[in-house]
Design an enzyme around this catalytic site. Sequence first.
Site, PDB file in Angstrom:
ATOM      1  N   GLU A   1      40.923 -10.442-123.004  1.00 62.73           N
ATOM      2  CA  GLU A   1      42.248  -9.922-122.669  1.00 62.73           C
ATOM      3  C   GLU A   1      42.793  -9.153-123.871  1.00 62.73           C
ATOM      4  O   GLU A   1      42.497  -9.502-125.022  1.00 62.73           O
ATOM      5  CB  GLU A   1      43.183 -11.070-122.285  1.00 62.73           C
ATOM      6  CG  GLU A   1      42.839 -11.707-120.960  1.00 62.73           C
ATOM      7  CD  GLU A   1      42.779 -10.694-119.823  1.00 62.73           C
ATOM      8  OE1 GLU A   1      43.803 -10.044-119.532  1.00 62.73           O
ATOM      9  OE2 GLU A   1      41.693 -10.539-119.236  1.00 62.73           O
TER      10      GLU A   1
ATOM     11  N   ALA B   1      66.602  16.603 -67.425  1.00 66.33           N
ATOM     12  CA  ALA B   1      67.320  16.431 -68.693  1.00 66.33           C
ATOM     13  C   ALA B   1      68.331  15.298 -68.615  1.00 66.33           C
ATOM     14  O   ALA B   1      69.011  15.128 -67.609  1.00 66.33           O
ATOM     15  CB  ALA B   1      68.031  17.729 -69.056  1.00 66.33           C
TER      16      ALA B   1
ATOM     17  N   LYS C   1      59.788   3.979 -75.065  1.00 65.36           N
ATOM     18  CA  LYS C   1      59.372   2.666 -75.568  1.00 65.36           C
ATOM     19  C   LYS C   1      58.703   1.925 -74.435  1.00 65.36           C
ATOM     20  O   LYS C   1      59.211   1.940 -73.319  1.00 65.36           O
ATOM     21  CB  LYS C   1      60.593   1.883 -76.045  1.00 65.36           C
ATOM     22  CG  LYS C   1      60.266   0.527 -76.596  1.00 65.36           C
ATOM     23  CD  LYS C   1      61.359  -0.503 -76.331  1.00 65.36           C
ATOM     24  CE  LYS C   1      61.314  -0.980 -74.890  1.00 65.36           C
ATOM     25  NZ  LYS C   1      62.159  -2.157 -74.627  1.00 65.36           N
TER      26      LYS C   1
ATOM     27  N   ASN D   1      38.562  -4.159-117.233  1.00 66.62           N
ATOM     28  CA  ASN D   1      38.410  -5.080-116.107  1.00 66.62           C
ATOM     29  C   ASN D   1      39.410  -4.730-115.002  1.00 66.62           C
ATOM     30  O   ASN D   1      40.614  -4.687-115.235  1.00 66.62           O
ATOM     31  CB  ASN D   1      38.666  -6.504-116.619  1.00 66.62           C
ATOM     32  CG  ASN D   1      38.619  -7.543-115.505  1.00 66.62           C
ATOM     33  OD1 ASN D   1      37.947  -7.337-114.492  1.00 66.62           O
ATOM     34  ND2 ASN D   1      39.323  -8.651-115.711  1.00 66.62           N
TER      35      ASN D   1
ATOM     36  N   ASP E   1      47.842  -7.097-105.218  1.00 61.09           N
ATOM     37  CA  ASP E   1      48.679  -5.952-105.625  1.00 61.09           C
ATOM     38  C   ASP E   1      47.841  -4.726-105.964  1.00 61.09           C
ATOM     39  O   ASP E   1      48.338  -3.783-106.572  1.00 61.09           O
ATOM     40  CB  ASP E   1      49.577  -6.344-106.808  1.00 61.09           C
ATOM     41  CG  ASP E   1      48.796  -6.662-108.075  1.00 61.09           C
ATOM     42  OD1 ASP E   1      47.544  -6.684-108.021  1.00 61.09           O
ATOM     43  OD2 ASP E   1      49.436  -6.898-109.118  1.00 61.09           O
TER      44      ASP E   1
ATOM     45  N   ARG F   1      58.886  -7.271-112.052  1.00 61.04           N
ATOM     46  CA  ARG F   1      59.332  -5.890-112.318  1.00 61.04           C
ATOM     47  C   ARG F   1      59.685  -5.106-111.056  1.00 61.04           C
ATOM     48  O   ARG F   1      60.213  -4.005-111.139  1.00 61.04           O
ATOM     49  CB  ARG F   1      58.266  -5.160-113.154  1.00 61.04           C
ATOM     50  CG  ARG F   1      58.281  -5.637-114.606  1.00 61.04           C
ATOM     51  CD  ARG F   1      57.422  -4.764-115.473  1.00 61.04           C
ATOM     52  NE  ARG F   1      56.011  -5.034-115.272  1.00 61.04           N
ATOM     53  CZ  ARG F   1      55.044  -4.159-115.544  1.00 61.04           C
ATOM     54  NH1 ARG F   1      55.343  -2.955-115.986  1.00 61.04           N
ATOM     55  NH2 ARG F   1      53.787  -4.483-115.361  1.00 61.04           N
TER      56      ARG F   1
ATOM     57  N   GLN G   1      49.517 -21.780-104.417  1.00 60.35           N
ATOM     58  CA  GLN G   1      49.447 -22.098-105.846  1.00 60.35           C
ATOM     59  C   GLN G   1      50.893 -22.362-106.266  1.00 60.35           C
ATOM     60  O   GLN G   1      51.703 -21.439-106.341  1.00 60.35           O
ATOM     61  CB  GLN G   1      48.869 -20.900-106.620  1.00 60.35           C
ATOM     62  CG  GLN G   1      48.676 -21.175-108.097  1.00 60.35           C
ATOM     63  CD  GLN G   1      48.436 -19.900-108.901  1.00 60.35           C
ATOM     64  OE1 GLN G   1      48.818 -18.804-108.483  1.00 60.35           O
ATOM     65  NE2 GLN G   1      47.840 -20.046-110.064  1.00 60.35           N
TER      66      GLN G   1
ATOM     67  N   ARG H   1      58.099   5.091 -79.397  1.00 59.23           N
ATOM     68  CA  ARG H   1      58.144   3.741 -79.975  1.00 59.23           C
ATOM     69  C   ARG H   1      57.014   2.879 -79.412  1.00 59.23           C
ATOM     70  O   ARG H   1      56.313   3.283 -78.482  1.00 59.23           O
ATOM     71  CB  ARG H   1      59.521   3.137 -79.698  1.00 59.23           C
ATOM     72  CG  ARG H   1      60.636   3.840 -80.500  1.00 59.23           C
ATOM     73  CD  ARG H   1      62.007   3.367 -80.071  1.00 59.23           C
ATOM     74  NE  ARG H   1      62.101   1.918 -80.090  1.00 59.23           N
ATOM     75  CZ  ARG H   1      62.945   1.203 -79.347  1.00 59.23           C
ATOM     76  NH1 ARG H   1      63.781   1.813 -78.522  1.00 59.23           N
ATOM     77  NH2 ARG H   1      62.963  -0.106 -79.431  1.00 59.23           N
TER      78      ARG H   1
ATOM     79  N   ASN I   1      53.112  -2.628-110.012  1.00 57.93           N
ATOM     80  CA  ASN I   1      54.019  -3.567-110.680  1.00 57.93           C
ATOM     81  C   ASN I   1      55.479  -3.199-110.517  1.00 57.93           C
ATOM     82  O   ASN I   1      56.342  -4.055-110.651  1.00 57.93           O
ATOM     83  CB  ASN I   1      53.695  -3.628-112.181  1.00 57.93           C
ATOM     84  CG  ASN I   1      52.266  -4.082-112.417  1.00 57.93           C
ATOM     85  OD1 ASN I   1      51.887  -5.171-112.026  1.00 57.93           O
ATOM     86  ND2 ASN I   1      51.467  -3.221-113.015  1.00 57.93           N
TER      87      ASN I   1
END
Length: 453
Positions: A157, A365, A336, A172, A108, A18, A78, A318, A229
């Site tokens: 579930e 300047a 930086k 849960n 997530d 999604r 997996q 930076r 999601n």
Amino acid sequence: SFHMDIALVVLAAGKGTRMNSDLPKVLHPLAGAPLLIHAMQAGASLSPLHTVVVAGHGADAVRAAVLDHDPATHVVEQIEQLGTAHAAAQARDTLKSFDGTAIVLFGDTPFVHPDTLAAMVQAQADYDVVVLGFEAADPARYGRLVMADDILEKIVEFKDATDAERAITICNSGVIACNSALLFDLIDEIGNDNAAQEYYLPDVVGLARARGLKATVVRCDESETLGINTRAELASAEAAFQARARQQAFEDGVTMPAPDTVYFAFDTVIGRDTVVEPHVVFAPGVTVESRATIRAFSHLEGCHVARGGVIGPYARLRPGTELSENVRVGNFVEMKNARIGTGTKVNHLSYIGDATLGERTNVGAGTITCNYDGVMKHHTHIGDDVFIGSNTMLVAPVHIGDHAMTGSGSVITSDVEPEALALARAPQIEKPGMAKKLFAMLKAKKAQQQRGS
Ligand code: UD1
Ligand code: CA
């Protein structure tokens, strides 16, 4: 004090369909860090002996991000996503000789609080399985916690639940704590004979109860279990994070007249009595000490601002910028990889990159360190009490000694001795009356053109 060996298992193999993205869901950034780094950070508060991340979709990118954050993490893969129990099972080999509590987190779900995890570890001393639950305002499709008094009997579930079970509002979160060996032993018994034909990790509860083991619930606020999601949910999570970070900054003694316009990263640290004006963005890796002022519309990343610094408005710091006390960085200045000494000022329209500046130096300047030759980067060193004239180009590598000066508009290509004045620009010549003649000539030409057309 209370101690137990901990291993974290972070499930992060899902695709996140999604999100509609080429990037795996768990790598979408929240407050400047990939989602799953938030879960890892919450877990890191328990000082785990092992952290195992279960990657799947976009595994190479997930591995790279995880190792970049913490090279000691184990990343396992997996290959097929057959459910949360099957995902957790991928950590079995890594943890085979680990004898302690395994805590399963979701990549997530970024907001689980360290105190909540500590409470779960505490409960694990008295219960075999501890599940993190929450009272859901809208239980929707969450798994339901089936309780008998304080004992957790099983988790069902939504898809598999009876109407009576669907009426349960305690849900849960997905976070589970269990002795590691026992967890993998219970996972072995889990089947996929259910509505989704998936291996459900929450089934460990019913299986533990069937063995006469004890299971319980630790409750947390629903905001901690927020899972992401969609991109809209990611934006809401960002807003929630920012609201909390702003509140924390107030409690830490930071003044912000327009807090809703100030954005923090997951690791921003700001000291007491520092003022942050409107529209300031803190990207990752920023620490600001006390009594500094970050003026409006400044962007800071990977930098340190010591006490009393005044930055901006419209400054950009930076990564690798290190400012000592009472440094001033003014409008439209970019820095930086630069170390700037106490009391030094770079107030207008400058680029200072790959440079070391001493104390009490003034940079005029428009001054620029020309650090890049098109292939390599080079360093500029400027000493103490130096005056760099406006619009000096410092062509690195170059070294300007203490108490030296450069004339405005100079292009400095070689080192300048201490106390010397360096001038590197075409000398000025003056032609008396010449401007008057030029004007006359040009005006005549224009008049001729207008007659012609
Ligand atoms: C899960 C729980 C549900 C709980 C809810 C809370 C199960 C079966 N259900 O449901 O009880 O209320 O979370 O949000 O666990 N994952 C993998 N590999 C897989 C499957 C999932 O790594 O094969 C990861 C996902 O990337 C995700 C997490 O596990 O980070 C949860 O999976 P998800 O499919 O979102 O579970 P839910 O259906 O939300
Ligand atoms: Ca989910």
